[in-house]
Structure formats: structure tokens, C-alpha cells
Design a protein around this motif. Structure first.
Motif, PDB file in Angstrom:
ATOM      1  N   ALA A 169      17.606 -32.639  19.323  1.00  0.00           N
ATOM      2  CA  ALA A 169      18.629 -32.539  20.629  1.00  0.00           C
ATOM      3  C   ALA A 169      18.538 -31.043  21.110  1.00  0.00           C
ATOM      4  O   ALA A 169      18.975 -30.584  22.195  1.00  0.00           O
ATOM      5  N   ASP A 170      18.061 -30.029  20.096  1.00  0.00           N
ATOM      6  CA  ASP A 170      17.891 -28.531  20.548  1.00  0.00           C
ATOM      7  C   ASP A 170      16.909 -28.456  21.809  1.00  0.00           C
ATOM      8  O   ASP A 170      17.039 -27.640  22.498  1.00  0.00           O
ATOM      9  N   ASP A 171      16.083 -29.578  21.852  1.00  0.00           N
ATOM     10  CA  ASP A 171      15.038 -29.566  23.127  1.00  0.00           C
ATOM     11  C   ASP A 171      15.686 -30.097  24.242  1.00  0.00           C
ATOM     12  O   ASP A 171      15.239 -29.956  25.448  1.00  0.00           O
ATOM     13  N   MET A 172      16.998 -30.501  24.231  1.00  0.00           N
ATOM     14  CA  MET A 172      17.829 -31.161  25.369  1.00  0.00           C
ATOM     15  C   MET A 172      18.882 -30.026  25.819  1.00  0.00           C
ATOM     16  O   MET A 172      19.483 -30.525  26.656  1.00  0.00           O
ATOM     17  N   HIS A 173      19.040 -28.900  25.361  1.00  0.00           N
ATOM     18  CA  HIS A 173      19.906 -27.874  25.758  1.00  0.00           C
ATOM     19  C   HIS A 173      19.364 -27.357  26.992  1.00  0.00           C
ATOM     20  O   HIS A 173      18.300 -27.157  27.440  1.00  0.00           O
ATOM     21  N   PRO A 174      20.331 -27.268  28.147  1.00  0.00           N
ATOM     22  CA  PRO A 174      20.198 -26.439  29.213  1.00  0.00           C
ATOM     23  C   PRO A 174      19.652 -24.944  29.100  1.00  0.00           C
ATOM     24  O   PRO A 174      20.130 -24.625  27.891  1.00  0.00           O
ATOM     25  N   GLY A 207      15.734 -48.418  19.395  1.00  0.00           N
ATOM     26  CA  GLY A 207      16.663 -47.466  18.486  1.00  0.00           C
ATOM     27  C   GLY A 207      15.782 -46.121  18.527  1.00  0.00           C
ATOM     28  O   GLY A 207      14.718 -45.937  19.125  1.00  0.00           O
ATOM     29  N   GLY A 208      16.245 -45.247  17.765  1.00  0.00           N
ATOM     30  CA  GLY A 208      15.723 -43.921  17.674  1.00  0.00           C
ATOM     31  C   GLY A 208      16.619 -42.993  16.668  1.00  0.00           C
ATOM     32  O   GLY A 208      17.556 -43.519  16.379  1.00  0.00           O
ATOM     33  N   VAL A 209      16.035 -42.108  16.566  1.00  0.00           N
ATOM     34  CA  VAL A 209      16.676 -41.004  15.541  1.00  0.00           C
ATOM     35  C   VAL A 209      16.474 -39.643  16.197  1.00  0.00           C
ATOM     36  O   VAL A 209      15.512 -39.390  16.797  1.00  0.00           O
ATOM     37  N   VAL A 210      17.846 -39.071  16.402  1.00  0.00           N
ATOM     38  CA  VAL A 210      17.898 -37.588  17.032  1.00  0.00           C
ATOM     39  C   VAL A 210      18.622 -36.625  16.051  1.00  0.00           C
ATOM     40  O   VAL A 210      19.540 -37.053  15.297  1.00  0.00           O
ATOM     41  N   ALA A 211      17.988 -35.507  15.958  1.00  0.00           N
ATOM     42  CA  ALA A 211      18.623 -34.635  15.290  1.00  0.00           C
ATOM     43  C   ALA A 211      19.581 -33.758  16.232  1.00  0.00           C
ATOM     44  O   ALA A 211      19.000 -33.181  17.389  1.00  0.00           O
ATOM     45  N   CYS A 212      20.832 -33.808  15.710  1.00  0.00           N
ATOM     46  CA  CYS A 212      21.932 -33.142  16.751  1.00  0.00           C
ATOM     47  C   CYS A 212      22.925 -32.651  15.933  1.00  0.00           C
ATOM     48  O   CYS A 212      23.616 -33.320  15.120  1.00  0.00           O
ATOM     49  N   SER A 213      23.527 -31.532  16.182  1.00  0.00           N
ATOM     50  CA  SER A 213      24.618 -30.858  15.396  1.00  0.00           C
ATOM     51  C   SER A 213      26.032 -31.824  15.292  1.00  0.00           C
ATOM     52  O   SER A 213      26.501 -32.211  14.339  1.00  0.00           O
ATOM     53  N   SER A 237      23.497 -25.416  11.697  1.00  0.00           N
ATOM     54  CA  SER A 237      21.938 -24.810  11.758  1.00  0.00           C
ATOM     55  C   SER A 237      21.566 -24.831  10.270  1.00  0.00           C
ATOM     56  O   SER A 237      22.451 -24.153   9.357  1.00  0.00           O
ATOM     57  N   GLY A 238      20.277 -25.318   9.878  1.00  0.00           N
ATOM     58  CA  GLY A 238      19.780 -24.944   8.731  1.00  0.00           C
ATOM     59  C   GLY A 238      20.082 -26.076   7.580  1.00  0.00           C
ATOM     60  O   GLY A 238      19.589 -25.992   6.432  1.00  0.00           O
TER      61      GLY A 238
END
Length: 166
Positions: free
Chosen positions: A26-31, A69-75, A4-5
Motif C-alpha cells: 500500500a505504500d506504493d499507492m500513496h499519492p 484474491g491477493g495480499v496487501v501490506a497496509c497500515s 511502520s517497522g
């Protein structure tokens, strides 16, 4: 990827724009249960992360299948999480964004409302497993602007022959 950050979302959003590919956070994909747990100050465990990683993996696989393709922000903090994502999207390339703890805390404090409290940073730093030899990716230190990080990311993607992967 990163804690984070570290600048994941800002850098990934700009990278996707520059590459002309879809972006997802990916934050938007959390249950909802995961978000509630983090908001309450409790770190997620591997069991919590399984459905979330599956969602992220499906998004990546779908982008690969459609050829854009695509880009995902994920920890993607642990090797096994990255292995899960790689199983869904074998041509994935990781960009690990890093910064020192004080800088991360400052960034978290400046970003306003987010379900991930600063109190969970230390648990993320403890869980982070840096990229290992053989993992497709590179480390970008977070002391630069997102624009500079994207320039370096694109250079790394081009060098790795991954620029067409998104």
C-alpha cells in the motif's frame, strides 16, 4: 496491517508467495502529496488517507472480482480505515503485526531508505486501534521471523476459513 517497522511488507510478500496470489504494498499507492508530507516528518490525517485507502480498496476489490484474491501490506491503523477496505472487499481478513516500540525503532533504522521516518512511529502507535471483536482477523506478535509469521498466518486463515480469500 500494523505500524511502520512491524514487518508488514516482508510478511505480506512471503504470504502472497506461499498462497500463490498477487502482492501489493500500500505504500506504493500513496499519492505523491502524502509521501512528501511524511518525508517532511508530518503525520497524515484522515483526509490525506482517503484517496490512498480508496486506491488500496480498489486493488483489493479487483483481486476479489478476478477470483484470485491477493495480499496487501497496509497500515490500516484505525477501525474506520479497515471498514473502508472491508466495504471494497467484504471478505478481507486482517493480520495485525505488532512489536514493542524499541524493536520497531530498531527495524526502521535497519531498513534503509524509506519515506516514513522513525520520528513518525509514535504518531502511528498513538493512532493504532487494535482489531475489535467481530473484525475478521488476528494479531501476530512481531518477535518471530517473517517465515514463522506466515506459518501462523496461514494457520489462522485456514482456521477462519479464509485461506481461499487471499
Amino acid at each position: 496491517m500494523g505500524v511502520s517497522g512491524s514487518g508488514k511488507s516482508s510478511t505480506a510478500r512471503l504470504l502472497a508467495l506461499r498462497l500463490g496470489v498477487p502482492f501489493a504494498d500500500a505504500d506504493d499507492m500513496h499519492p505523491r502529496a502524502n509521501i512528501a508530507k511524511m518525508r517532511s516528518g508530518l503525520p497524515l490525517d484522515d483526509t490525506d488517507r482517503e484517496p490512498w485507502l480508496a486506491n488500496v480498496g480498489h486493488w483489493l476489490r479487483d483481486r476479489a472480482v478476478d477470483g484470485n484474491g491477493g495480499v496487501v501490506a497496509c497500515s490500516a491503523l484505525k477501525r474506520r480505515y479497515r471498514d473502508s477496505l472491508r466495504a471494497a472487499a467484504p471478505r478481507i481478513f486482517f493480520l495485525l503485526l505488532t512489536a514493542d516500540r524499541d524493536e520497531l525503532l530498531e527495524r526502521i533504522a535497519q531498513r534503509g531508505e524509506h519515506f516514513m521516518p522513525a520520528a513518525l512511529l509514535d504518531s502511528q502507535l498513538a493512532a493504532l486501534e487494535p482489531l475489535e471483536p467481530g473484525e475478521p482477523g488476528t494479531v501476530l506478535y512481531g518477535t518471530r521471523s517473517p517465515g514463522q509469521a506466515v506459518d501462523l498466518a496461514i494457520a489462522c486463515l485456514d482456521e477462519a476459513g479464509a485461506g481461499d480469500q487471499g
